[in-house]
Design a protein around this motif. Structure first.
Motif, short mmCIF file in Angstrom:
data_model
loop_
_atom_site.label_atom_id
_atom_site.label_comp_id
_atom_site.label_asym_id
_atom_site.label_seq_id
_atom_site.Cartn_x
_atom_site.Cartn_y
_atom_site.Cartn_z
N UNK A 158 36.02 40.55 46.81
CA UNK A 158 35.60 39.87 45.58
C UNK A 158 36.62 40.01 44.44
N UNK A 159 37.30 41.13 44.35
CA UNK A 159 38.28 41.33 43.27
C UNK A 159 39.43 40.34 43.39
N UNK A 160 39.87 40.06 44.61
CA UNK A 160 40.96 39.11 44.83
C UNK A 160 40.52 37.71 44.41
N UNK A 161 39.30 37.33 44.74
CA UNK A 161 38.77 36.01 44.38
C UNK A 161 38.67 35.89 42.86
N UNK A 162 38.16 36.91 42.21
CA UNK A 162 38.04 36.90 40.74
C UNK A 162 39.41 36.77 40.09
N UNK A 163 40.40 37.52 40.59
CA UNK A 163 41.76 37.46 40.03
C UNK A 163 42.34 36.05 40.19
N UNK B 249 40.69 33.20 40.45
CA UNK B 249 39.99 32.29 39.55
C UNK B 249 40.46 32.48 38.10
N UNK B 250 40.74 33.70 37.71
CA UNK B 250 41.26 33.97 36.37
C UNK B 250 42.62 33.31 36.18
N UNK B 251 43.47 33.38 37.21
CA UNK B 251 44.79 32.73 37.15
C UNK B 251 44.63 31.23 36.98
N UNK B 252 43.75 30.63 37.76
CA UNK B 252 43.53 29.19 37.67
C UNK B 252 43.02 28.80 36.29
N UNK B 253 42.11 29.60 35.74
CA UNK B 253 41.57 29.32 34.41
C UNK B 253 42.66 29.43 33.35
N UNK B 254 43.50 30.47 33.44
CA UNK B 254 44.58 30.67 32.47
C UNK B 254 45.57 29.51 32.52
N UNK B 255 45.91 29.05 33.73
CA UNK B 255 46.83 27.91 33.87
C UNK B 255 46.21 26.65 33.27
#
Length: 142
Positions: free
Chosen positions: A89-94, A96-102
């Protein structure tokens, strides 16, 4: 011996919250009305090692979810319901955070271009007549 019911009673009928213990080991915990299962409740299937949680109307289950009890690991007594879990789950959250930041960075860049009246490469927007405009209504960027 037959089934046993413990709970609230009214006029010799189950009324309100009660638990029914069946002689086969099954158990129902939930709401009753006029001696019938009515409203929310949970039915525990002892032999199948499964639990049904949902709503009843006139002693009939109308909607709900069937799950395996934690100790069930095979399809011996009934179909085993596959357990679904997220491996990392931590990898998935990270990710998704990258996609949101981009996405947010791109939105901010678009807002800046609109505010300054510049298009791709800092060039001013031009309308279909090739005249300069300060703020376009529709534009394509490639």
């Amino acid at each position: 011996l037959g089934d046993k019911i413990e709970g609230q009673w009214k006029w010799d009928r189950v009324e309100g919250w009660a638990t029914q213990y069946m002689k086969n080991g099954d158990r129902f915990e939930g709401h009753w009305h006029k001696g019938l299962k009515e409203g929310p409740g949970t039915y525990y299937y002892h032999a199948k090692k499964q639990v049904y949680k949902g709503g009843w109307a006139k002693d009939v289950a109308r909607f709900g979810v069937m799950t395996d009890m934690p100790k069930k690991t095979t399809s011996e007594a009934s179909c085993f319901l596959p357990r679904v879990e997220v491996i990392d789950p931590e990898k998935i959250i990270a990710k998704e955070k990258e996609k949101y930041a981009f996405k947010r960075k791109m939105e901010q860049a678009a807002e800046k271009r609109t505010a300054t009246g510049t298009g791709v490469g800092g060039l001013p927007y031009m309308d279909t007549n090739m005249s300069l405009v300060s703020s376009p209504t529709v534009r394509d960027e490639y």
